[in-house]
Motif scaffolding. Structure first.
Motif, PDB file in Angstrom:
ATOM      1  N   ARG A   1       0.810  -1.224   0.000  1.00 47.49           N
ATOM      2  CA  ARG A   1       0.000   0.000   0.000  1.00 47.49           C
ATOM      3  C   ARG A   1       0.837   1.266   0.000  1.00 47.49           C
ATOM      4  NH1 ARG A   1      -2.687   2.970   3.936  1.00 47.49           N
ATOM      5  NH2 ARG A   1      -1.851   1.655   5.587  1.00 47.49           N
ATOM      6  N   ILE A   2       1.927   1.297   0.731  1.00 43.78           N
ATOM      7  CA  ILE A   2       2.732   2.513   0.872  1.00 43.78           C
ATOM      8  C   ILE A   2       3.898   2.535  -0.123  1.00 43.78           C
ATOM      9  CG2 ILE A   2       4.099   3.924   2.465  1.00 43.78           C
ATOM     10  CD1 ILE A   2       1.046   3.740   3.116  1.00 43.78           C
ATOM     11  N   ALA A   3       4.643   1.429  -0.221  1.00 40.18           N
ATOM     12  CA  ALA A   3       5.828   1.399  -1.082  1.00 40.18           C
ATOM     13  C   ALA A   3       5.519   1.018  -2.526  1.00 40.18           C
ATOM     14  CB  ALA A   3       6.873   0.450  -0.496  1.00 40.18           C
ATOM     15  N   GLY A   4       4.294   0.542  -2.803  1.00 41.50           N
ATOM     16  CA  GLY A   4       3.923   0.219  -4.179  1.00 41.50           C
ATOM     17  C   GLY A   4       4.613  -1.010  -4.743  1.00 41.50           C
ATOM     18  N   LEU A   5       4.940  -1.978  -3.875  1.00 39.77           N
ATOM     19  CA  LEU A   5       5.600  -3.190  -4.336  1.00 39.77           C
ATOM     20  C   LEU A   5       4.632  -4.081  -5.113  1.00 39.77           C
ATOM     21  CD1 LEU A   5       7.681  -3.995  -1.140  1.00 39.77           C
ATOM     22  CD2 LEU A   5       8.522  -3.017  -3.296  1.00 39.77           C
ATOM     23  N   ARG A   6       5.187  -4.914  -5.951  1.00 39.58           N
ATOM     24  CA  ARG A   6       4.408  -5.866  -6.739  1.00 39.58           C
ATOM     25  C   ARG A   6       4.490  -7.273  -6.161  1.00 39.58           C
ATOM     26  NH1 ARG A   6       0.434  -7.226  -9.835  1.00 39.58           N
ATOM     27  NH2 ARG A   6       0.939  -8.580 -11.566  1.00 39.58           N
ATOM     28  N   ARG A   7       5.637  -7.596  -5.549  1.00 40.15           N
ATOM     29  CA  ARG A   7       5.877  -8.944  -5.028  1.00 40.15           C
ATOM     30  C   ARG A   7       6.702  -8.846  -3.765  1.00 40.15           C
ATOM     31  NH1 ARG A   7       9.924 -12.548  -4.785  1.00 40.15           N
ATOM     32  NH2 ARG A   7       9.470 -14.737  -5.120  1.00 40.15           N
ATOM     33  N   ILE A   8       6.317  -9.626  -2.734  1.00 41.67           N
ATOM     34  CA  ILE A   8       7.091  -9.704  -1.496  1.00 41.67           C
ATOM     35  C   ILE A   8       7.354 -11.182  -1.209  1.00 41.67           C
ATOM     36  CG2 ILE A   8       7.134  -9.250   0.987  1.00 41.67           C
ATOM     37  CD1 ILE A   8       5.342  -6.811   0.465  1.00 41.67           C
ATOM     38  N   GLY A   9       8.616 -11.499  -1.023  1.00 35.08           N
ATOM     39  CA  GLY A   9       9.008 -12.870  -0.740  1.00 35.08           C
ATOM     40  C   GLY A   9       9.417 -13.045   0.712  1.00 35.08           C
ATOM     41  N   ILE A  10       9.422 -14.284   1.126  1.00 38.21           N
ATOM     42  CA  ILE A  10       9.899 -14.637   2.458  1.00 38.21           C
ATOM     43  C   ILE A  10      10.459 -16.053   2.359  1.00 38.21           C
ATOM     44  CG2 ILE A  10       7.712 -15.580   3.334  1.00 38.21           C
ATOM     45  CD1 ILE A  10       8.350 -13.980   5.992  1.00 38.21           C
ATOM     46  N   GLU A  11      11.470 -16.338   3.151  1.00 37.06           N
ATOM     47  CA  GLU A  11      12.126 -17.638   3.046  1.00 37.06           C
ATOM     48  C   GLU A  11      12.218 -18.302   4.415  1.00 37.06           C
ATOM     49  OE1 GLU A  11      14.827 -16.558  -0.816  1.00 37.06           O
ATOM     50  OE2 GLU A  11      15.494 -15.869   1.145  1.00 37.06           O
ATOM     51  N   ALA A  12      12.364 -19.620   4.380  1.00 38.26           N
ATOM     52  CA  ALA A  12      12.461 -20.395   5.624  1.00 38.26           C
ATOM     53  C   ALA A  12      13.348 -21.603   5.374  1.00 38.26           C
ATOM     54  CB  ALA A  12      11.074 -20.850   6.082  1.00 38.26           C
ATOM     55  N   PHE A  13      13.786 -22.204   6.452  1.00 34.29           N
ATOM     56  CA  PHE A  13      14.577 -23.422   6.388  1.00 34.29           C
ATOM     57  C   PHE A  13      13.652 -24.589   6.712  1.00 34.29           C
ATOM     58  CE2 PHE A  13      17.670 -20.228   8.331  1.00 34.29           C
ATOM     59  CZ  PHE A  13      17.967 -19.688   7.088  1.00 34.29           C
ATOM     60  N   SER A  14      13.877 -25.729   6.063  1.00 35.16           N
ATOM     61  CA  SER A  14      12.947 -26.852   6.223  1.00 35.16           C
ATOM     62  C   SER A  14      12.866 -27.358   7.659  1.00 35.16           C
ATOM     63  CB  SER A  14      13.302 -27.998   5.273  1.00 35.16           C
ATOM     64  OG  SER A  14      14.623 -28.463   5.508  1.00 35.16           O
ATOM     65  N   TYR A  15      13.885 -27.122   8.469  1.00 35.86           N
ATOM     66  CA  TYR A  15      13.809 -27.555   9.864  1.00 35.86           C
ATOM     67  C   TYR A  15      12.949 -26.625  10.718  1.00 35.86           C
ATOM     68  CZ  TYR A  15      17.771 -24.276  10.360  1.00 35.86           C
ATOM     69  OH  TYR A  15      18.595 -23.186  10.310  1.00 35.86           O
ATOM     70  N   ASN A  16      12.505 -25.507  10.151  1.00 35.51           N
ATOM     71  CA  ASN A  16      11.638 -24.566  10.868  1.00 35.51           C
ATOM     72  C   ASN A  16      10.216 -24.700  10.321  1.00 35.51           C
ATOM     73  OD1 ASN A  16      10.407 -22.455  12.175  1.00 35.51           O
ATOM     74  ND2 ASN A  16      11.851 -20.891  11.496  1.00 35.51           N
ATOM     75  N   GLN A  17       9.544 -25.794  10.704  1.00 33.86           N
ATOM     76  CA  GLN A  17       8.195 -26.057  10.194  1.00 33.86           C
ATOM     77  C   GLN A  17       7.185 -24.995  10.632  1.00 33.86           C
ATOM     78  OE1 GLN A  17       6.766 -28.241   7.949  1.00 33.86           O
ATOM     79  NE2 GLN A  17       8.922 -28.481   7.444  1.00 33.86           N
ATOM     80  N   GLY A  18       7.396 -24.403  11.800  1.00 34.50           N
ATOM     81  CA  GLY A  18       6.490 -23.353  12.262  1.00 34.50           C
ATOM     82  C   GLY A  18       6.452 -22.181  11.302  1.00 34.50           C
ATOM     83  N   ALA A  19       7.601 -21.815  10.740  1.00 35.79           N
ATOM     84  CA  ALA A  19       7.642 -20.702   9.783  1.00 35.79           C
ATOM     85  C   ALA A  19       6.843 -21.056   8.533  1.00 35.79           C
ATOM     86  CB  ALA A  19       9.085 -20.376   9.422  1.00 35.79           C
ATOM     87  N   ARG A  20       7.026 -22.257   8.026  1.00 32.21           N
ATOM     88  CA  ARG A  20       6.291 -22.650   6.814  1.00 32.21           C
ATOM     89  C   ARG A  20       4.785 -22.595   7.047  1.00 32.21           C
ATOM     90  NH1 ARG A  20       7.282 -27.459   2.508  1.00 32.21           N
ATOM     91  NH2 ARG A  20       5.555 -26.860   1.193  1.00 32.21           N
ATOM     92  N   VAL A  21       4.336 -23.140   8.154  1.00 35.96           N
ATOM     93  CA  VAL A  21       2.904 -23.131   8.468  1.00 35.96           C
ATOM     94  C   VAL A  21       2.393 -21.687   8.563  1.00 35.96           C
ATOM     95  CG1 VAL A  21       1.222 -23.694  10.275  1.00 35.96           C
ATOM     96  CG2 VAL A  21       2.917 -25.393   9.566  1.00 35.96           C
ATOM     97  N   LEU A  22       3.137 -20.832   9.262  1.00 34.80           N
ATOM     98  CA  LEU A  22       2.737 -19.430   9.407  1.00 34.80           C
ATOM     99  C   LEU A  22       2.668 -18.738   8.056  1.00 34.80           C
ATOM    100  CD1 LEU A  22       2.151 -16.828  11.013  1.00 34.80           C
ATOM    101  CD2 LEU A  22       4.639 -16.531  11.198  1.00 34.80           C
ATOM    102  N   TYR A  23       3.693 -18.874   7.238  1.00 36.25           N
ATOM    103  CA  TYR A  23       3.727 -18.153   5.964  1.00 36.25           C
ATOM    104  C   TYR A  23       2.588 -18.586   5.047  1.00 36.25           C
ATOM    105  CZ  TYR A  23       8.465 -17.085   7.609  1.00 36.25           C
ATOM    106  OH  TYR A  23       9.545 -16.693   8.354  1.00 36.25           O
ATOM    107  N   GLU A  24       2.308 -19.875   5.010  1.00 33.29           N
ATOM    108  CA  GLU A  24       1.200 -20.341   4.176  1.00 33.29           C
ATOM    109  C   GLU A  24      -0.146 -19.899   4.750  1.00 33.29           C
ATOM    110  OE1 GLU A  24       2.222 -24.520   3.739  1.00 33.29           O
ATOM    111  OE2 GLU A  24       3.202 -24.084   1.820  1.00 33.29           O
ATOM    112  N   ARG A  25      -0.266 -19.883   6.080  1.00 31.24           N
ATOM    113  CA  ARG A  25      -1.506 -19.398   6.697  1.00 31.24           C
ATOM    114  C   ARG A  25      -1.743 -17.924   6.376  1.00 31.24           C
ATOM    115  NH1 ARG A  25      -2.385 -16.886  11.313  1.00 31.24           N
ATOM    116  NH2 ARG A  25      -0.445 -17.484  12.306  1.00 31.24           N
TER     117      ARG A  25
END
Length: 191
Positions: free
Chosen positions: A132-156
């Motif tokens: 909304r403010i910076a006018g971005l088109r795409r925002i990415g985020i990354e995780a390591f496979s041993y951090n399953q909590g991050a994957r669940v959160l990002y997909e949620r």
């Protein structure tokens, strides 16, 4: 826009060149579990000089870098400062790549405040600011496979899983994948 740097429970403030912010960033960088979940570097004790360099990076070399603070609802005194609980930043594009209008999110929450929904709330706030403010088109985020909590959160939160770099990371005696997720502006708008 009067509450641009607030979400329901959190306040987002600039990273300052103060001993308090240096100590806080060092506290984040010294948390071995949090560090292992957010950085692929070799785990070793973090020096104050290294923490200061990271603080300076967040403050000066990102598109947006803030300290995440908790404003305790029990505090009625407006002069009481919110308590720092983490940091979040959106990476700056490389010179010459600004026209692509994309970035990545990096977030750290100190251990006593993890798994309480603050990370998700802060990521939601950063997505709103980025689109909304910076006018971005795409925002990415990354995780390591041993951090399953991050994957669940990002997909949620609505991030789409894009794929992995297989067995890229050596951690705790084994090989792990590097997972990539992203959200496009139109996906953010329809959530």
């Amino acid at each position: 826009m009067e509450n641009l740097f607030r979400s329901s429970r959190l306040v987002y403030r600039a990273v300052e060149d103060t001993p308090e912010d240096e100590a806080f960033v060092h506290r984040i960088q010294s948390d071995v579990v949090a560090y292992a979940n957010s950085d692929s570097g070799l785990l070793k004790p973090m020096t104050k000089k290294e923490s200061k360099a990271h603080k300076d990076y967040i403050a000066n070399k990102t598109l947006l870098g803030v300290i995440i603070c908790l404003q305790h609802p029990s505090t009625k005194d407006p002069a009481t400062l919110p308590e720092p609980i983490g940091s979040i930043y959106l990476t700056a594009p490389k010179p010459g790549d600004e026209h692509h209008r994309n970035c990545y999110i990096s977030i750290d929450i100190i251990a006593p405040y993890q798994r309480m929904g603050y990370g998700g709330e802060a990521i939601e706030w950063a997505l709103d600011w980025g689109f909304r403010i910076a006018g971005l088109r795409r925002i990415g985020i990354e995780a390591f496979s041993y951090n399953q909590g991050a994957r669940v959160l990002y997909e949620r939160l609505g991030f789409e899983y894009e794929g992995c770099k297989r067995e890229l990371l050596w951690h705790n005696g084994g090989w792990h994948d590097y997972l990539s997720f992203s959200m496009l502006e139109q996906e953010w708008k329809v959530r």
